[in-house]
Motif scaffolding. Structure first.
Motif, PDB file in Angstrom:
ATOM      1  N   ASP A 274       0.864  -1.182   0.000  1.00  0.00           N
ATOM      2  CA  ASP A 274       0.000   0.000   0.000  1.00  0.00           C
ATOM      3  C   ASP A 274       0.899   1.230   0.000  1.00  0.00           C
ATOM      4  O   ASP A 274       1.733   1.407   0.901  1.00  0.00           O
ATOM      5  CB  ASP A 274      -0.895  -0.006   1.240  1.00  0.00           C
ATOM      6  N   TYR A 275       0.727   2.070  -1.010  1.00  0.00           N
ATOM      7  CA  TYR A 275       1.657   3.175  -1.231  1.00  0.00           C
ATOM      8  C   TYR A 275       0.898   4.498  -1.252  1.00  0.00           C
ATOM      9  O   TYR A 275      -0.190   4.593  -1.833  1.00  0.00           O
ATOM     10  CB  TYR A 275       2.395   2.961  -2.562  1.00  0.00           C
ATOM     11  N   TYR A 276       1.492   5.518  -0.633  1.00  0.00           N
ATOM     12  CA  TYR A 276       0.879   6.844  -0.530  1.00  0.00           C
ATOM     13  C   TYR A 276       1.847   7.891  -1.084  1.00  0.00           C
ATOM     14  O   TYR A 276       2.513   8.605  -0.322  1.00  0.00           O
ATOM     15  CB  TYR A 276       0.509   7.142   0.929  1.00  0.00           C
ATOM     16  N   PRO A 277       1.946   7.996  -2.415  1.00  0.00           N
ATOM     17  CA  PRO A 277       2.909   8.933  -3.005  1.00  0.00           C
ATOM     18  C   PRO A 277       2.635  10.370  -2.590  1.00  0.00           C
ATOM     19  O   PRO A 277       3.563  11.191  -2.514  1.00  0.00           O
ATOM     20  CB  PRO A 277       2.727   8.737  -4.511  1.00  0.00           C
ATOM     21  N   GLU A 278       1.360  10.692  -2.287  1.00  0.00           N
ATOM     22  CA  GLU A 278       1.014  12.061  -1.890  1.00  0.00           C
ATOM     23  C   GLU A 278       1.667  12.463  -0.567  1.00  0.00           C
ATOM     24  O   GLU A 278       1.726  13.648  -0.229  1.00  0.00           O
ATOM     25  CB  GLU A 278      -0.509  12.214  -1.795  1.00  0.00           C
TER      26      GLU A 278
ATOM     27  N   ARG B 169      11.470  11.487  -4.068  1.00  0.00           N
ATOM     28  CA  ARG B 169      11.648  10.181  -3.434  1.00  0.00           C
ATOM     29  C   ARG B 169      10.980   9.062  -4.236  1.00  0.00           C
ATOM     30  O   ARG B 169      11.331   7.892  -4.083  1.00  0.00           O
ATOM     31  CB  ARG B 169      11.050  10.225  -2.020  1.00  0.00           C
ATOM     32  N   TRP B 170      10.040   9.382  -5.076  1.00  0.00           N
ATOM     33  CA  TRP B 170       9.256   8.350  -5.742  1.00  0.00           C
ATOM     34  C   TRP B 170      10.119   7.375  -6.537  1.00  0.00           C
ATOM     35  O   TRP B 170       9.889   6.165  -6.496  1.00  0.00           O
ATOM     36  CB  TRP B 170       8.240   8.988  -6.689  1.00  0.00           C
ATOM     37  N   THR B 171      11.077   7.894  -7.233  1.00  0.00           N
ATOM     38  CA  THR B 171      11.905   7.030  -8.072  1.00  0.00           C
ATOM     39  C   THR B 171      12.645   5.994  -7.233  1.00  0.00           C
ATOM     40  O   THR B 171      12.751   4.817  -7.613  1.00  0.00           O
ATOM     41  CB  THR B 171      12.923   7.871  -8.875  1.00  0.00           C
ATOM     42  N   GLU B 172      13.149   6.419  -6.072  1.00  0.00           N
ATOM     43  CA  GLU B 172      13.835   5.486  -5.186  1.00  0.00           C
ATOM     44  C   GLU B 172      12.864   4.462  -4.613  1.00  0.00           C
ATOM     45  O   GLU B 172      13.193   3.274  -4.495  1.00  0.00           O
ATOM     46  CB  GLU B 172      14.526   6.256  -4.048  1.00  0.00           C
ATOM     47  N   ASP B 173      11.669   4.907  -4.274  1.00  0.00           N
ATOM     48  CA  ASP B 173      10.660   3.965  -3.785  1.00  0.00           C
ATOM     49  C   ASP B 173      10.373   2.886  -4.823  1.00  0.00           C
ATOM     50  O   ASP B 173      10.335   1.691  -4.510  1.00  0.00           O
ATOM     51  CB  ASP B 173       9.358   4.704  -3.449  1.00  0.00           C
ATOM     52  N   VAL B 174      10.165   3.295  -6.037  1.00  0.00           N
ATOM     53  CA  VAL B 174       9.844   2.339  -7.089  1.00  0.00           C
ATOM     54  C   VAL B 174      11.027   1.414  -7.370  1.00  0.00           C
ATOM     55  O   VAL B 174      10.860   0.214  -7.610  1.00  0.00           O
ATOM     56  CB  VAL B 174       9.377   3.070  -8.360  1.00  0.00           C
ATOM     57  N   ARG B 175      12.227   1.961  -7.306  1.00  0.00           N
ATOM     58  CA  ARG B 175      13.424   1.116  -7.495  1.00  0.00           C
ATOM     59  C   ARG B 175      13.485   0.024  -6.437  1.00  0.00           C
ATOM     60  O   ARG B 175      13.743  -1.157  -6.733  1.00  0.00           O
ATOM     61  CB  ARG B 175      14.679   1.976  -7.436  1.00  0.00           C
ATOM     62  N   LEU B 176      13.235   0.409  -5.177  1.00  0.00           N
ATOM     63  CA  LEU B 176      13.274  -0.566  -4.084  1.00  0.00           C
ATOM     64  C   LEU B 176      12.126  -1.570  -4.195  1.00  0.00           C
ATOM     65  O   LEU B 176      12.298  -2.754  -3.871  1.00  0.00           O
ATOM     66  CB  LEU B 176      13.211   0.156  -2.741  1.00  0.00           C
ATOM     67  N   MET B 177      10.963  -1.124  -4.657  1.00  0.00           N
ATOM     68  CA  MET B 177       9.856  -2.053  -4.870  1.00  0.00           C
ATOM     69  C   MET B 177      10.221  -3.106  -5.914  1.00  0.00           C
ATOM     70  O   MET B 177       9.959  -4.308  -5.736  1.00  0.00           O
ATOM     71  CB  MET B 177       8.602  -1.301  -5.316  1.00  0.00           C
ATOM     72  N   LYS B 178      10.796  -2.664  -7.020  1.00  0.00           N
ATOM     73  CA  LYS B 178      11.201  -3.609  -8.069  1.00  0.00           C
ATOM     74  C   LYS B 178      12.240  -4.599  -7.541  1.00  0.00           C
ATOM     75  O   LYS B 178      12.185  -5.795  -7.825  1.00  0.00           O
ATOM     76  CB  LYS B 178      11.779  -2.850  -9.268  1.00  0.00           C
ATOM     77  N   GLU B 179      13.184  -4.091  -6.797  1.00  0.00           N
ATOM     78  CA  GLU B 179      14.221  -4.942  -6.211  1.00  0.00           C
ATOM     79  C   GLU B 179      13.608  -5.976  -5.274  1.00  0.00           C
ATOM     80  O   GLU B 179      14.050  -7.124  -5.195  1.00  0.00           O
ATOM     81  CB  GLU B 179      15.218  -4.072  -5.457  1.00  0.00           C
TER      82      GLU B 179
ATOM     83  N   ASP C  81      -1.777  10.642 -11.829  1.00  0.00           N
ATOM     84  CA  ASP C  81      -1.318  10.340 -13.190  1.00  0.00           C
ATOM     85  C   ASP C  81       0.182  10.082 -13.205  1.00  0.00           C
ATOM     86  O   ASP C  81       0.660   9.108 -13.800  1.00  0.00           O
ATOM     87  CB  ASP C  81      -1.633  11.511 -14.131  1.00  0.00           C
ATOM     88  N   GLU C  82       0.902  10.969 -12.539  1.00  0.00           N
ATOM     89  CA  GLU C  82       2.358  10.867 -12.533  1.00  0.00           C
ATOM     90  C   GLU C  82       2.828   9.630 -11.777  1.00  0.00           C
ATOM     91  O   GLU C  82       3.746   8.918 -12.219  1.00  0.00           O
ATOM     92  CB  GLU C  82       2.939  12.136 -11.899  1.00  0.00           C
ATOM     93  N   ALA C  83       2.216   9.368 -10.629  1.00  0.00           N
ATOM     94  CA  ALA C  83       2.609   8.193  -9.843  1.00  0.00           C
ATOM     95  C   ALA C  83       2.303   6.905 -10.601  1.00  0.00           C
ATOM     96  O   ALA C  83       3.117   5.972 -10.627  1.00  0.00           O
ATOM     97  CB  ALA C  83       1.880   8.212  -8.503  1.00  0.00           C
ATOM     98  N   ILE C  84       1.123   6.833 -11.207  1.00  0.00           N
ATOM     99  CA  ILE C  84       0.745   5.630 -11.963  1.00  0.00           C
ATOM    100  C   ILE C  84       1.680   5.417 -13.143  1.00  0.00           C
ATOM    101  O   ILE C  84       2.094   4.285 -13.434  1.00  0.00           O
ATOM    102  CB  ILE C  84      -0.734   5.747 -12.417  1.00  0.00           C
ATOM    103  N   GLU C  85       2.044   6.500 -13.821  1.00  0.00           N
ATOM    104  CA  GLU C  85       2.953   6.372 -14.952  1.00  0.00           C
ATOM    105  C   GLU C  85       4.312   5.827 -14.514  1.00  0.00           C
ATOM    106  O   GLU C  85       4.881   4.947 -15.170  1.00  0.00           O
ATOM    107  CB  GLU C  85       3.139   7.733 -15.631  1.00  0.00           C
ATOM    108  N   LEU C  86       4.820   6.323 -13.395  1.00  0.00           N
ATOM    109  CA  LEU C  86       6.111   5.857 -12.902  1.00  0.00           C
ATOM    110  C   LEU C  86       6.054   4.382 -12.517  1.00  0.00           C
ATOM    111  O   LEU C  86       6.950   3.598 -12.867  1.00  0.00           O
ATOM    112  CB  LEU C  86       6.539   6.698 -11.694  1.00  0.00           C
ATOM    113  N   LEU C  87       5.002   3.982 -11.819  1.00  0.00           N
ATOM    114  CA  LEU C  87       4.864   2.593 -11.394  1.00  0.00           C
ATOM    115  C   LEU C  87       4.713   1.658 -12.584  1.00  0.00           C
ATOM    116  O   LEU C  87       5.416   0.642 -12.695  1.00  0.00           O
ATOM    117  CB  LEU C  87       3.654   2.452 -10.461  1.00  0.00           C
TER     118      LEU C  87
END
Length: 670
Positions: free
Chosen positions: A6-10, A16-26, A55-61
């Motif tokens: 469960d993620y709350y980008p807001e 920080r979002w890019t690092e969060d997504v990187r760690l999620m993928k890892e 929109d931006e968060a969904i696109e990054l994910l």
């Protein structure tokens, strides 16, 4: 299989979002849930919509291969709405308006709020309903949680009166159904009927039960408002669910589930100020409730605890191994996806001490590594484990209306409905017998034993099903206070246990309600319980056999030597009546005999902390999940015959399996 967070980008800087997504993928995350509390961002002022952040968060994910579940944000109406339309706020039993400032601050009976909900849901559906990487939707969040299920305002009163008029058609019919001649409560106009705000004594129990039904129907229709709008605009592959919680609300999960593709729930084995997790059987029971809500269909755990949880008071820190154990337990009992709450602990707001996979510093540590281990281990199974069949021998009857009736009249300050339900569910769990929860609509074919705990509010259809089940050769376990009430919450006119009297082969002509600190005692006199002694608490039915034989008797008070447990032959089957609340030892002895005679498959383990569940794969092989809930003691399980292989470690086991504290394994037969 979906494993996510469960993620709350807001709640975090975009840097920080890019690092969060990187760690999620890892980590191996393949899904996130978003947006269930984002209404203010989506509609910053009335009629003005802005989805740019999501929109931006969904696109990054999605660019990184992570799919998305969107929550409709209706659990948190924004401040501008409350200021302009305060009539949407709920009202408590004392007539106090619940303030803006937390969440769930709305009544579903407000047409104004329903209109706002419809608009935001439709805007979201139009924007994201065709998005290829958005796989599904969660309506609202935890309907009815935190006592938000019942509201007592003027808008609720008018809606209740309308609901009653539709149900009863005439006031004469309502007055008769409620027995309003008592205390001069006869209604001569629909507008006279109150919502059950605070009174000097207690409200009419028939009114109270109908009010609970009304509240549940209101939430079901509110959910349907959302699902209908979503289905108009989303692609057919997108599904709709809701994340339930089990805290005694006036919510009818079975009715609401009819409008959902599957159900989800939020699994918190420990929360807030609790010093330790709830009993393993209590967690297992919640999973069984989920699986049974859609006739055995798999479910999602939309929030799976990963770290210590709490608001002003922080709960128990899950020990190393708990994440894996609770994940395996959920999947074994029907979960098809696990979403860990939450990705990272918030630095502000009410939930800043709800710890996640990452803590406040955002660094991957022990919990991150544990989730990684779980995800890696699950990848070995593919979808074979979650696609395998769960087949129960034991059915346990549950009716949410019966729970409401007990909430209205618990009759003893020692009585707690959930605890007493578990008293009769838990022996099966301790013996590792597979259980299903069944309702009045369930088909009982194929079950060997039907457990009917504290069946206070009866239903003629259920009475007939129980009777036919026993007559056709099934075994039934009834408990104290069976058969007491009719559907309108009147006490039955027949000698107790009412319509079940012939079935049980007993009569209850007197009974005693035991309060906290009051006890009797029971001794087994025949069969597997012979010589076993137990404290008897909460309630004592003075059981008088008509055709039943006596298995246990009371040992004190004027009703010493009166029957407490009986066994009756009925048709081709057998019916047991347990007239009081008994301790584990005598209950386990009784169930062991019952299960042996009925041919129920059990697995012998050391103590109630070891839990084992079998499921059958399409190729005929069997998955065996084994967990040891104890944090301190080793456990053991006598494995079913044959050779078992752990697909993760490739270890081969047979015979007696030794289990370390918090061990969690899945074996496959070979």
């Amino acid at each position: 299989m979906y494993i996510g967070v469960d993620y709350y980008p807001e709640q975090w800087p975009k840097e920080r979002w890019t690092e969060d997504v990187r760690l999620m993928k890892e980590l191996g995350v393949n899904v996130v849930r978003l947006a269930e509390f984002g209404w203010q961002l989506m509609e910053p002022e009335e009629g003005v919509y802005d989805f740019s952040l999501y929109d931006e968060a969904i696109e990054l994910l999605t660019k990184n291969g992570i799919q998305v579940v969107l929550g409709t944000p209706t659990a948190t109406p924004p401040a501008w709405m409350i200021e302009k339309y305060p009539e949407i706020l709920p009202v408590d039993q004392n007539g106090t308006v619940i303030s803006f400032g937390a969440r769930r601050h709305y009544t579903v009976n407000s047409e104004v709020y329903r209109d706002f909900s419809a608009k935001i849901v439709e805007k979201m559906a139009k924007r994201y309903g065709q998005h290829e990487s958005i796989i599904g939707w969660q309506t609202d969040n935890e309907y009815g949680h935190e006592k938000s299920d019942r509201s007592y305002g003027n808008v609720d009163q008018k809606a209740f009166q309308t609901w009653l008029k539709e149900k009863y058609q005439t006031l004469d019919t309502l007055n008769e159904a409620w027995g309003t001649v008592f205390w001069s409560q006869t209604y001569t106009a629909w507008t006279q009927i109150p919502v059950p705000r605070k009174v000097f004594q207690e409200h009419n129990p028939s009114l109270l039960l109908d009010f609970d039904r009304f509240c549940a129907d209101a939430y079901t229709s509110y959910n349907k408002l959302q699902t209908d709008l979503l289905r108009k605009h989303i692609r057919s592959e997108q599904w709709i669910t809701h994340n339930f919680v089990y805290t005694g609300q006036a919510i009818n999960q079975w009715d609401m589930a009819k409008d959902l593709d599957f159900i989800s729930f939020d699994n918190y084995p420990v929360w807030g100020g609790l010093p330790e997790p709830i009993a393993p059987a209590a967690i297992a029971h919640q999973h069984d409730l989920c699986r049974s809500s859609k006739d055995g269909k798999g479910f999602w755990v939309m929030e799976e605890l990963s770290g210590a949880q709490g608001w002003s008071s922080i709960g128990y820190l899950p020990r190393p191994g708990h994440i894996k154990l609770w994940t395996y337990q959920a999947i074994a009992r029907g979960a098809e996806a696990i979403v860990y709450f939450r990705w990272r602990a918030a630095r502000f707001g009410t939930e800043e001490f709800c710890h996640g996979v990452l803590d406040h510093d955002g660094k991957p540590k022990r919990k991150y590594r544990e989730v990684k281990e779980v995800i890696d281990s699950l990848s070995v199974f593919g979808d074979d484990w979650i696609a395998s069949e769960y087949k129960a021998d034991v059915a346990v009857y549950y009716d949410v209306e019966n729970a409401w009736a007990w909430g209205i009249q618990p009759q003893s300050n020692a009585f707690d409905y959930k605890h007493e339900f578990l008293r009769f569910y838990s022996p099966a769990h301790r013996m590792n017998a597979l259980t299903d929860i069944v309702t009045k609509e369930s088909n009982l074919d194929g079950y060997k034993v039907l457990v009917v705990p504290v069946y206070f509010l009866t239903d003629p259809l259920v009475n007939e099903k129980i009777t036919r089940f026993a007559k056709d050769g099934g075994t039934v376990i009834l408990s104290y206070r069976a058969g007491v009430k009719e559907q309108n919450n009147f006490v039955v006119e027949d000698t107790l246990p009412g319509a079940l009297r012939e079935l049980a082969g007993v009569e209850i002509n007197e009974y005693e309600s035991l309060q906290l600190g009051q006890n009797n005692s029971v001794e087994g006199v025949q069969g597997s319980v012979s010589g076993v002694n137990s404290v008897a608490s909460i309630w004592c039915d003075l059981v008088e056999p008509t055709t039943a034989e006596v298995l246990a008797e009371y040992r004190s008070c004027f009703y010493e030597k009166t029957a407490a447990i009986t066994k009756n032959k009925f048709g081709k089957g057998t019916v047991y009546y347990v007239g009081t609340a008994l301790e584990n030892e005598i209950m386990d002895a009784l169930y062991a005999d019952i299960f042996k005679d009925a041919g129920v498959t059990i697995m012998s383990s050391s103590g109630e902390e070891v839990e084992a569940v079998t499921r059958t794969a399409e190729d005929g092989s069997v998955f065996l999940s084994v967990v040891n809930h104890s944090t301190e003691n080793k456990g053991s399980l006598t494995l079913p015959e044959g050779t078992w292989v752990d697909p993760v470690s490739e270890e081969v086991v047979k015979g007696e399996l030794s289990l370390e504290p918090l061990a969690a394994h899945v074996f496959r037969s070979r």
